[in-house]
Enzyme design. Structure first.
Site, PDB file in Angstrom:
ATOM      1  N   SER A   1       0.759  -1.314   0.063  1.00 46.43           N
ATOM      2  CA  SER A   1      -0.060  -0.089   0.092  1.00 46.43           C
ATOM      3  C   SER A   1       0.619   1.552   0.052  1.00 46.43           C
ATOM      4  O   SER A   1       0.336   2.317  -0.337  1.00 46.43           O
ATOM      5  CB  SER A   1      -0.918  -0.010   1.193  1.00 46.43           C
ATOM      6  OG  SER A   1      -0.160  -0.448   2.367  1.00 46.43           O
TER       7      SER A   1
ATOM      8  N   THR B   1      -2.793  -3.027   5.946  1.00 41.69           N
ATOM      9  CA  THR B   1      -3.000  -3.446   7.143  1.00 41.69           C
ATOM     10  C   THR B   1      -4.626  -3.170   7.505  1.00 41.69           C
ATOM     11  O   THR B   1      -5.067  -3.869   8.456  1.00 41.69           O
ATOM     12  CB  THR B   1      -2.284  -2.686   8.494  1.00 41.69           C
ATOM     13  OG1 THR B   1      -2.372  -1.517   7.976  1.00 41.69           O
ATOM     14  CG2 THR B   1      -0.691  -3.227   8.270  1.00 41.69           C
TER      15      THR B   1
ATOM     16  N   ASN C   1       7.902  -7.964   2.145  1.00 32.89           N
ATOM     17  CA  ASN C   1       8.380  -6.592   2.269  1.00 32.89           C
ATOM     18  C   ASN C   1       7.704  -5.665   3.354  1.00 32.89           C
ATOM     19  O   ASN C   1       8.457  -4.890   3.870  1.00 32.89           O
ATOM     20  CB  ASN C   1       7.719  -5.939   0.953  1.00 32.89           C
ATOM     21  CG  ASN C   1       7.772  -4.221   0.957  1.00 32.89           C
ATOM     22  OD1 ASN C   1       8.986  -3.540   1.095  1.00 32.89           O
ATOM     23  ND2 ASN C   1       6.690  -3.762   1.235  1.00 32.89           N
TER      24      ASN C   1
ATOM     25  N   TYR D   1      15.191  -3.920  15.363  1.00 33.69           N
ATOM     26  CA  TYR D   1      14.991  -3.707  13.724  1.00 33.69           C
ATOM     27  C   TYR D   1      16.283  -4.509  13.135  1.00 33.69           C
ATOM     28  O   TYR D   1      16.064  -5.361  12.444  1.00 33.69           O
ATOM     29  CB  TYR D   1      14.696  -2.542  13.215  1.00 33.69           C
ATOM     30  CG  TYR D   1      14.551  -2.120  11.741  1.00 33.69           C
ATOM     31  CD1 TYR D   1      13.288  -2.388  11.152  1.00 33.69           C
ATOM     32  CD2 TYR D   1      15.668  -1.607  10.915  1.00 33.69           C
ATOM     33  CE1 TYR D   1      13.137  -2.183   9.932  1.00 33.69           C
ATOM     34  CE2 TYR D   1      15.396  -1.432   9.580  1.00 33.69           C
ATOM     35  CZ  TYR D   1      14.289  -1.705   9.128  1.00 33.69           C
ATOM     36  OH  TYR D   1      14.000  -1.478   7.646  1.00 33.69           O
TER      37      TYR D   1
ATOM     38  N   ALA E   1      16.257  -8.296  13.792  1.00 33.33           N
ATOM     39  CA  ALA E   1      15.178  -8.998  12.912  1.00 33.33           C
ATOM     40  C   ALA E   1      15.626  -8.987  11.565  1.00 33.33           C
ATOM     41  O   ALA E   1      15.437 -10.205  10.786  1.00 33.33           O
ATOM     42  CB  ALA E   1      13.883  -8.163  13.174  1.00 33.33           C
ATOM     43  N   LYS E   2      16.384  -8.002  10.946  1.00 25.67           N
ATOM     44  CA  LYS E   2      16.586  -7.895   9.741  1.00 25.67           C
ATOM     45  C   LYS E   2      17.855  -8.863   9.395  1.00 25.67           C
ATOM     46  O   LYS E   2      17.846  -9.545   8.399  1.00 25.67           O
ATOM     47  CB  LYS E   2      17.065  -6.441   8.929  1.00 25.67           C
ATOM     48  CG  LYS E   2      15.911  -5.421   9.077  1.00 25.67           C
ATOM     49  CD  LYS E   2      14.701  -6.066   8.106  1.00 25.67           C
ATOM     50  CE  LYS E   2      13.819  -4.974   7.638  1.00 25.67           C
ATOM     51  NZ  LYS E   2      12.665  -5.389   6.901  1.00 25.67           N
TER      52      LYS E   2
ATOM     53  N   ILE F   1      15.811   5.023   2.065  1.00 27.59           N
ATOM     54  CA  ILE F   1      14.923   4.931   0.703  1.00 27.59           C
ATOM     55  C   ILE F   1      13.956   6.063   1.111  1.00 27.59           C
ATOM     56  O   ILE F   1      13.445   5.977   2.191  1.00 27.59           O
ATOM     57  CB  ILE F   1      14.378   3.640   0.314  1.00 27.59           C
ATOM     58  CG1 ILE F   1      15.351   2.748   0.189  1.00 27.59           C
ATOM     59  CG2 ILE F   1      13.428   3.788  -0.930  1.00 27.59           C
ATOM     60  CD1 ILE F   1      16.435   2.886  -0.866  1.00 27.59           C
TER      61      ILE F   1
HETATM   62  P1  NAP Z   1       6.493   2.197   4.654  1.00 27.62           P
HETATM   63  O1  NAP Z   1       6.182   3.351   3.404  1.00 27.62           O
HETATM   64  O2  NAP Z   1       6.237   2.590   5.906  1.00 27.62           O
HETATM   65  O3  NAP Z   1       5.356   1.174   4.152  1.00 27.62           O
HETATM   66  C1  NAP Z   1       5.179  -0.159   4.974  1.00 27.62           C
HETATM   67  C2  NAP Z   1       4.360  -0.961   4.438  1.00 27.62           C
HETATM   68  O4  NAP Z   1       4.097  -2.158   5.318  1.00 27.62           O
HETATM   69  C3  NAP Z   1       2.817  -0.402   4.338  1.00 27.62           C
HETATM   70  O5  NAP Z   1       2.240  -1.162   3.011  1.00 27.62           O
HETATM   71  C4  NAP Z   1       2.243  -0.890   5.485  1.00 27.62           C
HETATM   72  O6  NAP Z   1       0.888  -0.989   5.510  1.00 27.62           O
HETATM   73  C5  NAP Z   1       2.801  -2.452   5.651  1.00 27.62           C
HETATM   74  N1  NAP Z   1       2.993  -2.801   7.170  1.00 27.62           N
HETATM   75  C6  NAP Z   1       3.178  -1.958   8.294  1.00 27.62           C
HETATM   76  N2  NAP Z   1       3.210  -2.531   9.233  1.00 27.62           N
HETATM   77  C7  NAP Z   1       2.610  -3.824   8.927  1.00 27.62           C
HETATM   78  C8  NAP Z   1       2.081  -5.099   9.653  1.00 27.62           C
HETATM   79  N3  NAP Z   1       2.328  -5.318  10.707  1.00 27.62           N
HETATM   80  N4  NAP Z   1       1.458  -6.001   9.001  1.00 27.62           N
HETATM   81  C9  NAP Z   1       1.623  -6.132   7.698  1.00 27.62           C
HETATM   82  N5  NAP Z   1       1.704  -4.872   6.882  1.00 27.62           N
HETATM   83  C10 NAP Z   1       2.440  -3.910   7.562  1.00 27.62           C
HETATM   84  O7  NAP Z   1       7.868   1.436   4.605  1.00 27.62           O
HETATM   85  P2  NAP Z   1       8.933   1.297   3.423  1.00 27.62           P
HETATM   86  O8  NAP Z   1       9.875   2.158   3.796  1.00 27.62           O
HETATM   87  O9  NAP Z   1       8.418   1.030   2.174  1.00 27.62           O
HETATM   88  O10 NAP Z   1       9.612  -0.345   3.971  1.00 27.62           O
HETATM   89  C11 NAP Z   1       9.471  -1.386   3.253  1.00 27.62           C
HETATM   90  C12 NAP Z   1      10.214  -2.442   3.599  1.00 27.62           C
HETATM   91  O11 NAP Z   1      11.433  -1.873   3.351  1.00 27.62           O
HETATM   92  C13 NAP Z   1      10.327  -2.782   5.218  1.00 27.62           C
HETATM   93  O12 NAP Z   1      10.554  -3.845   5.295  1.00 27.62           O
HETATM   94  C14 NAP Z   1      11.638  -1.992   5.470  1.00 27.62           C
HETATM   95  O13 NAP Z   1      12.008  -2.305   6.816  1.00 27.62           O
HETATM   96  C15 NAP Z   1      12.393  -2.124   4.498  1.00 27.62           C
HETATM   97  N6  NAP Z   1      13.231  -0.976   4.362  1.00 27.62           N
HETATM   98  C16 NAP Z   1      13.122   0.358   4.519  1.00 27.62           C
HETATM   99  C17 NAP Z   1      14.073   1.283   4.197  1.00 27.62           C
HETATM  100  C18 NAP Z   1      13.790   2.693   3.947  1.00 27.62           C
HETATM  101  O14 NAP Z   1      14.912   3.588   3.944  1.00 27.62           O
HETATM  102  N7  NAP Z   1      12.519   3.212   3.516  1.00 27.62           N
HETATM  103  C19 NAP Z   1      15.378   0.942   4.259  1.00 27.62           C
HETATM  104  C20 NAP Z   1      15.599  -0.261   4.408  1.00 27.62           C
HETATM  105  C21 NAP Z   1      14.728  -1.391   4.357  1.00 27.62           C
HETATM  106  P3  NAP Z   1      -0.488   0.307   5.647  1.00 27.62           P
HETATM  107  O15 NAP Z   1      -0.160   1.064   4.568  1.00 27.62           O
HETATM  108  O16 NAP Z   1      -1.489  -0.340   5.818  1.00 27.62           O
HETATM  109  O17 NAP Z   1       0.252   0.531   6.935  1.00 27.62           O
END
Ligand code: NAP
Length: 236
Positions: A10, A33, A79, A144, A147-148, A177
């Protein structure tokens, strides 16, 4: 066309992955969610389901629904994620457990349920999203980062278990990101962090999506058990 299941489609990285694969004619099943979030996905051509990785009961019922509706999903992208940062000294038991539960238990639980159709087909792609935090550490993110790092070890082990069945398992580890997770309102000091990134900027979700698209493809068939870093040089 191949069916792909993406958790957390989403917003942010998951949204970019879903849109990119949709544009290449994959059938995309994605989660949010909330029911409203799932409906919003469906309006965009992504088959939306509500999923909360924090609840085993919800994982069981949603996966049952998804795999009843689509018994032929061949690609899984774990993801979804969130952060609950705090210094170890101040970190509550809940902050620790919730992050471990959603990220690490969540990946195990979803992956286990996704394997059957891939084993049957003798073809599959499992792509997990970790983070540079797993290798560099990041103050305030012990839960975090642990976990990762666990997700990376899980992926390597699974890659050994299912390689003979034509299933590859890889991890993509993004650096910083631009998403809701890292915007300045979430307390992230972007200017300070950018100083540490050789390419001098945060990454775009679409840059992660292109790498994922390659890992989904036939062309990536000899890559398994890897953690692929994509971080503008933050970690090398
Ligand atoms: P984001 O923009 O905050 O989006 C998070 C997504 O995960 C949303 O679709 C959210 O759904 C869903 N979500 C959150 N909590 C959840 C739960 N308890 N159960 C099921 N779905 C859940 O995050 P993002 O930055 O795109 O991150 C995506 C992945 O990349 C994550 O695993 C994060 O750890 C990893 N990551 C991100 C970065 C970064 O810099 N952004 C860097 C390294 C790794 P809703 O919209 O319904 O809340």
């Amino acid at each position: 066309m191949k069916k792909v299941f993406i958790t957390g489609a989403s917003r942010g990285i998951g949204k970019a992955i879903a849109e990119n694969l949709l544009s290449q004619d994959y059938v995309v099943i994605g989660t949010a969610t909330t029911e409203d979030g799932a409906n919003q996905l469906s309006k965009k051509g992504i088959i939306g389901y509500q999923l909360d990785l924090g609840s085993l009961e919800n994982i069981e019922s949603t996966c049952k629904e998804i795999y009843n509706d689509h018994s032929d999903i061949e690609i899984l992208i774990n993801n979804a994620g969130f952060t609950r940062d705090n210094l170890v000294l101040r970190m509550s038991e809940d902050e620790w457990q919730d992050v471990l539960n959603v990220h690490l238990n969540g990946v195990f639980r979803i992956t286990k349920r996704a394997l059957k159709p891939m084993l049957k087909k003798k073809w599959g792609r499992i792509i997990n999203i970790s983070s540079t935090s797993a290798v560099l550490g990041n103050k305030g993110q012990a839960n975090y980062a642990a976990a990762k790092a666990g997700i990376e070890a899980f992926s390597r082990t699974l890659a050994r278990e299912v390689g003979s069945r034509g299933i590859t398992v890889n991890t993509v580890a993004p650096g910083f990101i631009n998403t809701d997770m890292t915007d300045s309102s979430s307390g992230v000091d972007q200017e300070e962090l950018i100083k540490e990134i050789p390419l001098g900027r945060f990454g775009k979700p679409s840059e992660i999506a292109h790498l994922i698209s390659y890992l989904c493809s036939e062309e990536s068939s000899y890559i398994t058990g890897q953690t692929i870093h994509i971080n503008g040089g933050l970690y090398m």
